[in-house]
Design a protein around this motif. Sequence first.
Motif, mmCIF file in Angstrom:
data_model
loop_
_atom_site.group_PDB
_atom_site.id
_atom_site.type_symbol
_atom_site.label_atom_id
_atom_site.label_comp_id
_atom_site.label_asym_id
_atom_site.label_seq_id
_atom_site.Cartn_x
_atom_site.Cartn_y
_atom_site.Cartn_z
ATOM 1 N N PRO A 43 0.810 -1.228 0.000
ATOM 2 C CA PRO A 43 0.000 0.000 0.000
ATOM 3 C C PRO A 43 0.843 1.278 0.000
ATOM 4 C CG PRO A 43 0.052 -0.926 2.190
ATOM 5 C CD PRO A 43 0.847 -1.870 1.323
ATOM 6 N N ASP A 103 -1.175 9.901 6.735
ATOM 7 C CA ASP A 103 -1.827 9.375 5.530
ATOM 8 C C ASP A 103 -2.983 8.442 5.900
ATOM 9 O OD1 ASP A 103 -2.161 9.092 2.773
ATOM 10 O OD2 ASP A 103 -0.870 7.317 2.679
ATOM 11 N N ASN A 104 -3.853 8.226 4.951
ATOM 12 C CA ASN A 104 -4.955 7.246 5.054
ATOM 13 C C ASN A 104 -5.983 7.577 6.123
ATOM 14 O OD1 ASN A 104 -2.133 5.499 4.642
ATOM 15 N ND2 ASN A 104 -3.689 5.080 3.112
ATOM 16 N N ASP A 154 2.629 6.941 8.281
ATOM 17 C CA ASP A 154 2.002 6.127 7.234
ATOM 18 C C ASP A 154 2.190 4.640 7.576
ATOM 19 O OD1 ASP A 154 0.692 5.485 4.902
ATOM 20 O OD2 ASP A 154 2.409 5.847 3.593
HETATM 21 MG MG MG Z 1 -0.489 5.368 3.161
#
Ligand code: MG
Length: 220
Positions: free
Chosen positions: A36, A159-160, A133
């Motif tokens: 990912p 992130d995410n 991340d």
């Molecule tokens: Mg990420």
Amino acid sequence: MEANDNKVITYLDSLVPKRNDIAAKMEKLAKEDNVPIMDLVGMETLLQLLRLSQPKRILEIGAAIGYSAIRMAQAIPDVTIVTIERDEHRYMQAKQHINEAGMDNRIDLIFGDALEVLEQVEQKEPFDLIFVDAAKGQYERFFTMYEPLLNDSGVIITDNVLFRGLVAEDQEAIEPKRIRNLVKKIDRYNRWLMEHPNYITTILPVGDGIAISKKRGETS
Ligand code: MG
Ligand code: SAH
């Protein structure tokens, strides 16, 4: 996500300039092995934030195969990066890629669990930017553990934080339970982050959702 959004993303993807050979190779590997790594538009957004803020030292939590670290190092010529990866296979791949990219002197790759290597990372502070991340269920712990290593005017990017848009869905209806619990954790993190007294945060609905938290600093 709506069909319209996908069209926009496909359009934006088509506009992103071609990456160099090593980056293209890592993108291909990530696709094949389901790693990912940041998607294209998210990555370009992060790089542009770096060009604007010109950090000298970055801490990344979650190196995977080294893709984002190498992209960041290539975009900002004088930046040095400390990055942590706990998965041994990915760590070995990252090491190889960093070497191939000629970045051994600028990217310091640490093998271990970010929750266990604080003492080692403390030797390398301070950082201008921290990029979180890694395991989504641990975001608040990563943040509180590492934010003391940040400069007064530093930035933490997570992130995410929208988790494929799931945070905006009817959370109780999400199956399986493991995913539901993860969504709830991310949602709690986002709310905690938005209310953090020492940081001012904006969440961009770009890529998988990027939270930009700027330290308020001592005077403001
Ligand atoms: Mg990420
Ligand atoms: N930043 C990378 C992608 C990272 S994917 C890129 O965009 O190119 C997330 C990675 O974090 C995975 O490889 C996973 O093994 C690692 N990870 C998850 N939890 C971690 C932890 N507690 N400590 C170190 N690495 C962790």
